[in-house]
Design a protein around this motif. Structure first.
Motif, PDB file in Angstrom:
ATOM      1  N   THR A  24       0.790  -1.229   0.000  1.00 61.34           N
ATOM      2  CA  THR A  24       0.000   0.000   0.000  1.00 61.34           C
ATOM      3  C   THR A  24       0.826   1.285   0.000  1.00 61.34           C
ATOM      4  N   ILE A  25       2.042   1.255   0.520  1.00 62.75           N
ATOM      5  CA  ILE A  25       2.853   2.475   0.603  1.00 62.75           C
ATOM      6  C   ILE A  25       3.998   2.381  -0.413  1.00 62.75           C
ATOM      7  N   PRO A  26       3.971   3.240  -1.432  1.00 64.11           N
ATOM      8  CA  PRO A  26       5.016   3.169  -2.471  1.00 64.11           C
ATOM      9  C   PRO A  26       6.433   3.384  -1.937  1.00 64.11           C
ATOM     10  N   ALA A  27       6.596   4.119  -0.847  1.00 64.32           N
ATOM     11  CA  ALA A  27       7.930   4.395  -0.293  1.00 64.32           C
ATOM     12  C   ALA A  27       8.598   3.127   0.240  1.00 64.32           C
ATOM     13  N   CYS A  28       7.824   2.074   0.511  1.00 62.05           N
ATOM     14  CA  CYS A  28       8.408   0.822   1.016  1.00 62.05           C
ATOM     15  C   CYS A  28       9.150   0.058  -0.073  1.00 62.05           C
ATOM     16  N   GLY A  29       8.820   0.310  -1.319  1.00 64.15           N
ATOM     17  CA  GLY A  29       9.368  -0.450  -2.432  1.00 64.15           C
ATOM     18  C   GLY A  29      10.876  -0.470  -2.556  1.00 64.15           C
ATOM     19  N   PRO A  30      11.543   0.674  -2.601  1.00 64.48           N
ATOM     20  CA  PRO A  30      12.983   0.669  -2.885  1.00 64.48           C
ATOM     21  C   PRO A  30      13.838  -0.081  -1.860  1.00 64.48           C
ATOM     22  N   THR A  31      13.597   0.122  -0.570  1.00 63.87           N
ATOM     23  CA  THR A  31      14.476  -0.473   0.444  1.00 63.87           C
ATOM     24  C   THR A  31      13.782  -1.443   1.375  1.00 63.87           C
ATOM     25  N   GLY A  32      12.450  -1.385   1.455  1.00 67.07           N
ATOM     26  CA  GLY A  32      11.732  -2.218   2.408  1.00 67.07           C
ATOM     27  C   GLY A  32      11.680  -1.609   3.800  1.00 67.07           C
ATOM     28  N   PHE A  33      12.153  -0.367   3.927  1.00 66.74           N
ATOM     29  CA  PHE A  33      12.145   0.347   5.197  1.00 66.74           C
ATOM     30  C   PHE A  33      11.524   1.725   4.970  1.00 66.74           C
ATOM     31  N   ILE A  34      10.785   2.219   5.960  1.00 64.50           N
ATOM     32  CA  ILE A  34      10.202   3.552   5.869  1.00 64.50           C
ATOM     33  C   ILE A  34      10.378   4.298   7.187  1.00 64.50           C
ATOM     34  N   GLU A  35      10.294   5.623   7.088  1.00 64.04           N
ATOM     35  CA  GLU A  35      10.240   6.463   8.273  1.00 64.04           C
ATOM     36  C   GLU A  35       9.144   7.493   8.042  1.00 64.04           C
ATOM     37  N   LYS A  36       8.452   7.823   9.100  1.00 65.07           N
ATOM     38  CA  LYS A  36       7.376   8.805   9.019  1.00 65.07           C
ATOM     39  C   LYS A  36       7.981  10.167   9.300  1.00 65.07           C
ATOM     40  N   ILE A  37       7.684  11.131   8.418  1.00 65.03           N
ATOM     41  CA  ILE A  37       8.235  12.469   8.578  1.00 65.03           C
ATOM     42  C   ILE A  37       7.113  13.492   8.639  1.00 65.03           C
ATOM     43  N   ASN A  38       7.421  14.620   9.240  1.00 64.73           N
ATOM     44  CA  ASN A  38       6.491  15.733   9.391  1.00 64.73           C
ATOM     45  C   ASN A  38       7.108  16.931   8.687  1.00 64.73           C
ATOM     46  N   CYS A  39       6.488  17.401   7.616  1.00 65.63           N
ATOM     47  CA  CYS A  39       7.008  18.568   6.900  1.00 65.63           C
ATOM     48  C   CYS A  39       6.654  19.829   7.671  1.00 65.63           C
ATOM     49  N   ALA A  40       7.629  20.732   7.780  1.00 67.27           N
ATOM     50  CA  ALA A  40       7.483  21.901   8.652  1.00 67.27           C
ATOM     51  C   ALA A  40       6.486  22.926   8.115  1.00 67.27           C
ATOM     52  N   SER A  41       6.588  23.314   6.865  1.00 64.92           N
ATOM     53  CA  SER A  41       5.731  24.378   6.329  1.00 64.92           C
ATOM     54  C   SER A  41       4.301  23.926   6.090  1.00 64.92           C
ATOM     55  N   SER A  42       4.142  22.769   5.435  1.00 62.36           N
ATOM     56  CA  SER A  42       2.794  22.309   5.067  1.00 62.36           C
ATOM     57  C   SER A  42       2.122  21.495   6.171  1.00 62.36           C
ATOM     58  N   HIS A  43       2.849  21.129   7.198  1.00 61.43           N
ATOM     59  CA  HIS A  43       2.331  20.321   8.319  1.00 61.43           C
ATOM     60  C   HIS A  43       1.707  19.015   7.843  1.00 61.43           C
ATOM     61  N   ARG A  44       2.344  18.383   6.859  1.00 61.23           N
ATOM     62  CA  ARG A  44       1.845  17.106   6.341  1.00 61.23           C
ATOM     63  C   ARG A  44       2.695  15.973   6.884  1.00 61.23           C
TER      64      ARG A  44
END
Length: 100
Positions: A24-44
């Motif tokens: 379900t998460i495309p970011a998992c594809g390249p390495t099999g590892f993910i980290e959740k990040i918080n963008c400062a300006s857009s607060h996403r």
């Protein structure tokens, strides 16, 4: 992704993706590892692909071990070949001496 153009804070450290996240998460594809990040300006909140230090260390030591194994096998083959060539040379010298 917002993390390419904005400052971000890591909300969750790098961790392996589970089976559901891999699909379900495309970011998992390249390495099999993910980290959740918080963008400062857009607060996403977004997910970013990352590399695990433990996995990288494991791969490095596996490579070092295999390189040492190949080196040991090559050294053993060189020693065995040298013994065969020494025996042939001694046999040749012995035959020359006997023919005199």
């Amino acid at each position: 992704p917002c993390w390419r153009v904005e400052q971000f804070v890591v909300a969750e450290e790098c961790r392996p993706c589970n089976h559901f996240q891999m699909k379900t998460i495309p970011a998992c594809g390249p390495t099999g590892f993910i980290e959740k990040i918080n963008c400062a300006s857009s607060h996403r909140d977004e997910f970013k692909s990352c590399r695990s230090a433990a996995l990288e260390a494991q791969r490095f030591w596996r490579f070092v071990g295999s390189a040492l194994g190949v080196a040991a096998a090559a050294a053993a083959l060189v020693v065995l070949r040298q013994r065969v060539l020494d025996r042939r040379a001694l046999e040749k010298v012995r035959k020359q001496i006997e023919s005199i």
